[in-house]
Motif scaffolding. Structure first.
Motif, PDB file in Angstrom:
ATOM      1  N   PHE A 359       1.725  -8.774  36.151  1.00  0.00           N
ATOM      2  CA  PHE A 359       1.628  -8.473  37.583  1.00  0.00           C
ATOM      3  C   PHE A 359       2.913  -7.846  38.102  1.00  0.00           C
ATOM      4  O   PHE A 359       2.877  -6.821  38.814  1.00  0.00           O
ATOM      5  CB  PHE A 359       1.319  -9.751  38.362  1.00  0.00           C
ATOM      6  CG  PHE A 359       1.482  -9.603  39.859  1.00  0.00           C
ATOM      7  CD1 PHE A 359       0.573  -8.868  40.599  1.00  0.00           C
ATOM      8  CD2 PHE A 359       2.569 -10.170  40.511  1.00  0.00           C
ATOM      9  CE1 PHE A 359       0.737  -8.702  41.978  1.00  0.00           C
ATOM     10  CE2 PHE A 359       2.736 -10.024  41.881  1.00  0.00           C
ATOM     11  CZ  PHE A 359       1.818  -9.285  42.614  1.00  0.00           C
ATOM     12  N   LEU A 360       4.054  -8.436  37.769  1.00  0.00           N
ATOM     13  CA  LEU A 360       5.330  -7.904  38.265  1.00  0.00           C
ATOM     14  C   LEU A 360       5.587  -6.499  37.719  1.00  0.00           C
ATOM     15  O   LEU A 360       6.053  -5.617  38.464  1.00  0.00           O
ATOM     16  CB  LEU A 360       6.472  -8.842  37.875  1.00  0.00           C
ATOM     17  CG  LEU A 360       6.466 -10.209  38.571  1.00  0.00           C
ATOM     18  CD1 LEU A 360       7.591 -11.093  38.023  1.00  0.00           C
ATOM     19  CD2 LEU A 360       6.615 -10.056  40.086  1.00  0.00           C
ATOM     20  N   CYS A 361       5.278  -6.272  36.439  1.00  0.00           N
ATOM     21  CA  CYS A 361       5.450  -4.925  35.871  1.00  0.00           C
ATOM     22  C   CYS A 361       4.530  -3.922  36.565  1.00  0.00           C
ATOM     23  O   CYS A 361       4.935  -2.784  36.874  1.00  0.00           O
ATOM     24  CB  CYS A 361       5.180  -4.946  34.377  1.00  0.00           C
ATOM     25  SG  CYS A 361       6.400  -5.834  33.389  1.00  0.00           S
ATOM     26  N   SER A 362       3.295  -4.330  36.805  1.00  0.00           N
ATOM     27  CA  SER A 362       2.326  -3.437  37.447  1.00  0.00           C
ATOM     28  C   SER A 362       2.720  -3.141  38.874  1.00  0.00           C
ATOM     29  O   SER A 362       2.696  -1.977  39.309  1.00  0.00           O
ATOM     30  CB  SER A 362       0.926  -4.074  37.411  1.00  0.00           C
ATOM     31  OG  SER A 362       0.524  -4.351  36.106  1.00  0.00           O
ATOM     32  N   TRP A 363       3.063  -4.172  39.616  1.00  0.00           N
ATOM     33  CA  TRP A 363       3.463  -3.992  41.020  1.00  0.00           C
ATOM     34  C   TRP A 363       4.703  -3.106  41.104  1.00  0.00           C
ATOM     35  O   TRP A 363       4.765  -2.183  41.920  1.00  0.00           O
ATOM     36  CB  TRP A 363       3.714  -5.353  41.658  1.00  0.00           C
ATOM     37  CG  TRP A 363       4.034  -5.308  43.134  1.00  0.00           C
ATOM     38  CD1 TRP A 363       3.806  -4.276  44.008  1.00  0.00           C
ATOM     39  CD2 TRP A 363       4.628  -6.351  43.910  1.00  0.00           C
ATOM     40  NE1 TRP A 363       4.222  -4.615  45.283  1.00  0.00           N
ATOM     41  CE2 TRP A 363       4.734  -5.891  45.243  1.00  0.00           C
ATOM     42  CE3 TRP A 363       5.076  -7.631  43.596  1.00  0.00           C
ATOM     43  CZ2 TRP A 363       5.272  -6.667  46.281  1.00  0.00           C
ATOM     44  CZ3 TRP A 363       5.607  -8.419  44.624  1.00  0.00           C
ATOM     45  CH2 TRP A 363       5.712  -7.940  45.942  1.00  0.00           C
ATOM     46  N   GLY A 364       5.706  -3.369  40.252  1.00  0.00           N
ATOM     47  CA  GLY A 364       6.921  -2.554  40.282  1.00  0.00           C
ATOM     48  C   GLY A 364       6.635  -1.097  39.965  1.00  0.00           C
ATOM     49  O   GLY A 364       7.160  -0.185  40.612  1.00  0.00           O
ATOM     50  N   THR A 365       5.781  -0.859  38.971  1.00  0.00           N
ATOM     51  CA  THR A 365       5.438   0.515  38.593  1.00  0.00           C
ATOM     52  C   THR A 365       4.703   1.230  39.726  1.00  0.00           C
ATOM     53  O   THR A 365       5.021   2.380  40.072  1.00  0.00           O
ATOM     54  CB  THR A 365       4.567   0.525  37.327  1.00  0.00           C
ATOM     55  OG1 THR A 365       5.255  -0.130  36.268  1.00  0.00           O
ATOM     56  CG2 THR A 365       4.223   1.946  36.920  1.00  0.00           C
ATOM     57  N   VAL A 366       3.737   0.553  40.322  1.00  0.00           N
ATOM     58  CA  VAL A 366       2.964   1.167  41.409  1.00  0.00           C
ATOM     59  C   VAL A 366       3.843   1.389  42.625  1.00  0.00           C
ATOM     60  O   VAL A 366       3.721   2.414  43.316  1.00  0.00           O
ATOM     61  CB  VAL A 366       1.747   0.290  41.763  1.00  0.00           C
ATOM     62  CG1 VAL A 366       1.041   0.826  42.999  1.00  0.00           C
ATOM     63  CG2 VAL A 366       0.780   0.240  40.597  1.00  0.00           C
ATOM     64  N   PHE A 367       4.742   0.457  42.894  1.00  0.00           N
ATOM     65  CA  PHE A 367       5.664   0.628  44.025  1.00  0.00           C
ATOM     66  C   PHE A 367       6.502   1.888  43.845  1.00  0.00           C
ATOM     67  O   PHE A 367       6.695   2.670  44.796  1.00  0.00           O
ATOM     68  CB  PHE A 367       6.562  -0.602  44.163  1.00  0.00           C
ATOM     69  CG  PHE A 367       7.555  -0.506  45.284  1.00  0.00           C
ATOM     70  CD1 PHE A 367       7.160  -0.721  46.600  1.00  0.00           C
ATOM     71  CD2 PHE A 367       8.878  -0.186  45.031  1.00  0.00           C
ATOM     72  CE1 PHE A 367       8.080  -0.629  47.640  1.00  0.00           C
ATOM     73  CE2 PHE A 367       9.804  -0.091  46.060  1.00  0.00           C
ATOM     74  CZ  PHE A 367       9.406  -0.308  47.371  1.00  0.00           C
ATOM     75  N   LEU A 368       7.000   2.112  42.630  1.00  0.00           N
ATOM     76  CA  LEU A 368       7.788   3.327  42.361  1.00  0.00           C
ATOM     77  C   LEU A 368       6.910   4.578  42.467  1.00  0.00           C
ATOM     78  O   LEU A 368       7.338   5.596  43.044  1.00  0.00           O
ATOM     79  CB  LEU A 368       8.428   3.242  40.982  1.00  0.00           C
ATOM     80  CG  LEU A 368       9.510   2.160  40.804  1.00  0.00           C
ATOM     81  CD1 LEU A 368       9.965   2.109  39.363  1.00  0.00           C
ATOM     82  CD2 LEU A 368      10.691   2.422  41.742  1.00  0.00           C
ATOM     83  N   LEU A 369       5.704   4.512  41.928  1.00  0.00           N
ATOM     84  CA  LEU A 369       4.805   5.659  42.007  1.00  0.00           C
ATOM     85  C   LEU A 369       4.424   5.978  43.454  1.00  0.00           C
ATOM     86  O   LEU A 369       4.153   7.141  43.788  1.00  0.00           O
ATOM     87  CB  LEU A 369       3.537   5.385  41.190  1.00  0.00           C
ATOM     88  CG  LEU A 369       3.701   5.350  39.674  1.00  0.00           C
ATOM     89  CD1 LEU A 369       2.396   4.905  39.004  1.00  0.00           C
ATOM     90  CD2 LEU A 369       4.134   6.712  39.135  1.00  0.00           C
ATOM     91  N   SER A 370       4.401   4.948  44.306  1.00  0.00           N
ATOM     92  CA  SER A 370       4.020   5.166  45.703  1.00  0.00           C
ATOM     93  C   SER A 370       5.029   6.028  46.452  1.00  0.00           C
ATOM     94  O   SER A 370       4.727   6.544  47.533  1.00  0.00           O
ATOM     95  CB  SER A 370       3.857   3.829  46.423  1.00  0.00           C
ATOM     96  OG  SER A 370       5.116   3.184  46.613  1.00  0.00           O
ATOM     97  N   LYS A 371       6.228   6.193  45.879  1.00  0.00           N
ATOM     98  CA  LYS A 371       7.255   7.020  46.522  1.00  0.00           C
ATOM     99  C   LYS A 371       7.088   8.507  46.194  1.00  0.00           C
ATOM    100  O   LYS A 371       7.767   9.358  46.784  1.00  0.00           O
ATOM    101  CB  LYS A 371       8.649   6.561  46.077  1.00  0.00           C
ATOM    102  CG  LYS A 371       8.936   5.078  46.319  1.00  0.00           C
ATOM    103  CD  LYS A 371       8.775   4.704  47.783  1.00  0.00           C
ATOM    104  CE  LYS A 371       9.029   3.213  48.010  1.00  0.00           C
ATOM    105  NZ  LYS A 371       8.828   2.833  49.437  1.00  0.00           N
ATOM    106  N   LEU A 372       6.184   8.805  45.271  1.00  0.00           N
ATOM    107  CA  LEU A 372       5.971  10.206  44.890  1.00  0.00           C
ATOM    108  C   LEU A 372       5.101  10.915  45.912  1.00  0.00           C
ATOM    109  O   LEU A 372       4.281  10.283  46.607  1.00  0.00           O
ATOM    110  CB  LEU A 372       5.273  10.283  43.527  1.00  0.00           C
ATOM    111  CG  LEU A 372       6.034   9.716  42.326  1.00  0.00           C
ATOM    112  CD1 LEU A 372       5.145   9.761  41.080  1.00  0.00           C
ATOM    113  CD2 LEU A 372       7.336  10.496  42.094  1.00  0.00           C
ATOM    114  N   PRO A 373       5.267  12.228  46.059  1.00  0.00           N
ATOM    115  CA  PRO A 373       4.361  12.991  46.934  1.00  0.00           C
ATOM    116  C   PRO A 373       2.918  12.888  46.430  1.00  0.00           C
ATOM    117  O   PRO A 373       2.672  12.837  45.225  1.00  0.00           O
ATOM    118  CB  PRO A 373       4.889  14.436  46.822  1.00  0.00           C
ATOM    119  CG  PRO A 373       6.291  14.308  46.314  1.00  0.00           C
ATOM    120  CD  PRO A 373       6.320  13.075  45.459  1.00  0.00           C
ATOM    121  N   LYS A 374       1.982  12.833  47.357  1.00  0.00           N
ATOM    122  CA  LYS A 374       0.552  12.755  47.014  1.00  0.00           C
ATOM    123  C   LYS A 374       0.239  11.537  46.133  1.00  0.00           C
ATOM    124  O   LYS A 374      -0.669  11.579  45.305  1.00  0.00           O
ATOM    125  CB  LYS A 374       0.102  14.031  46.289  1.00  0.00           C
ATOM    126  CG  LYS A 374       0.403  15.319  47.056  1.00  0.00           C
ATOM    127  CD  LYS A 374      -0.451  15.443  48.309  1.00  0.00           C
ATOM    128  CE  LYS A 374      -0.235  16.793  48.973  1.00  0.00           C
ATOM    129  NZ  LYS A 374      -1.043  16.949  50.210  1.00  0.00           N
TER     130      LYS A 374
END
Length: 380
Positions: A359-374
């Protein structure tokens, strides 16, 4: 994140954020049982088999909770169907395609860079003989529009979710006009359909008009996940019972559902020749035992009342990242399991520890991806 509510925003429903976190953790934990249940060798080890069965049975409400939340939030649909489809379907369709492609490329890529077949199996325990061929990966990718593969196991739900979205405006037209009594009647008939999988195995393969040339029997049109959508809509809008009454009814209901699920699953896997369908019979989401486990969790979540601002913001972010977490978590399940075993976590705690790590790995990865355009096209 700004917590002020503009005139165009709806106030957050905190208990839904709590329930979504519970459901996300449960679905990740459910997949963390795969290394315990996937191979005959694992099932032949009494300790591994016990904990895989116990946790696997306990976690069955994960998907029904997601569907019930969908029903509570979206029924009745207040938009024209075309607007609803344009808003909802692309937000799940594009991430679904992207991550399905990556899952299907993973076995080829891992072996391309020198990883062994055994390493691929660590990531995808349900496939004991993964292919190293790019042609096979491409063939699997070409099949995405009509079917998921063993490498993209969690993606089965997205096909169902898109189907529910397509159906929602149609179902909504009835729900807007239906009385509570009519809704209960529908749920009662739906409840009867939950027995059909068991009747087909233990009584007769064909029931209520089904036969070799007809799969659409008497209760077919009341069956499936649409019942969970209506159940979420109905229970989420009903007056809350007292905590004492909820616990007095909910705890025995949950325990009875769990006992049926666990006992039935153990009975089925005791047969060394059990089929894949037979092994999953008592794990079926649309079954009475799983409904009995799901309702108390949903109702209990309605009493959630988080006052700590930091926790509320964290829950809000998890909700925002939720679909992305669902899409990518399967990449982290195998490595989290291996790490938990490597550091000698007691067997009884391997699945919870693996769940938290994934969960922590997934949340951290998605949080970082959420900063990308689109980023909405990547994580929903």
């Amino acid at each position: 994140m700004d917590s002020k509510i503009t005139p165009l925003q709806k106030p957050r429903i905190v208990w839904l954020d709590v329930l979504r976190l519970v459901a996300i953790l449960m679905v990740i934990a459910c997949h963390c049982t795969d290394p315990f249940n996937a191979s005959p060798e694992a099932r032949s080890n009494p300790d591994i088999s016990f904990w895989g069965s116990a946790y696997g049975s306990l976690l069955r409400p994960c998907v029904p909770l997601f569907v019930m939340m969908t029903g509570f939030l979206l029924l009745p649909v207040r938009q024209d169907a075309s607007i609803f489809y344009k808003k909802r379907i692309p937000r799940v369709l594009f991430p679904f395609i992207i991550w399905s492609v990556l899952f299907n490329l993973a076995p080829w890529f891992i072996q391309l860079v020198g990883g062994s077949k055994e390493l691929v199996v660590d990531f995808f325990p349900w496939e004991p003989n993964p292919s190293a061929s790019f042609a096979d990966a491409a063939r699997n990718i070409a099949m995405i529009p009509i079917h998921f593969t063993i490498y993209a196991t969690p993606m089965w739900y997205v096909y169902t979710l898109i189907g529910l979205y397509l159906y929602l405006p149609v179902f909504s037209a009835w729900i807007e006009k239906a009385s509570d009594k009519a809704k209960l009647c529908f749920l009662s008939v739906w409840g009867a359909t939950l027995l059909i999988p068991y009747l087909m195995v233990f009584f007769s393969k064909y029931l209520l008009g089904t036969c070799s040339w007809n799969s659409f029997g008497l209760l077919y049109y009341f069956a499936g996940f649409n019942g969970y959508m209506l159940l979420g809509h109905y229970l989420g809008n009903m007056e809350k019972p007292s905590v004492r009454k909820l616990l007095a009814i909910g705890i025995p209901m949950f325990l009875a559902g769990f006992a049926m699920t666990y006992t039935g699953f153990r009975y089925m896997i005791s047969d060394p020749n059990v089929t894949e369908e037979g092994m999953e019979l008592f794990f079926t989401y649309c079954s009475p035992n799983v409904v009995m486990m799901t309702i108390p969790i949903f109702m209990l979540a309605r009493y959630s009342d988080i006052k700590w601002t930091t926790a509320k913001h964290a829950l809000e972010n998890i909700t925002t990242c939720g679909f992305g977490i669902y899409c990518i978590h399967y990449f982290f399940v195998g490595p989290s399991y291996l790490l938990a075993r490597y550091i000698n976590i007691p067997l009884a705690m391997v699945i919870p520890v693996s769940t938290i790590l994934a969960f922590l790995c997934s949340w951290g990865t998605v949080f970082l991806l959420s900063k990308l355009p689109k980023s909405k096209y990547i994580i929903g």
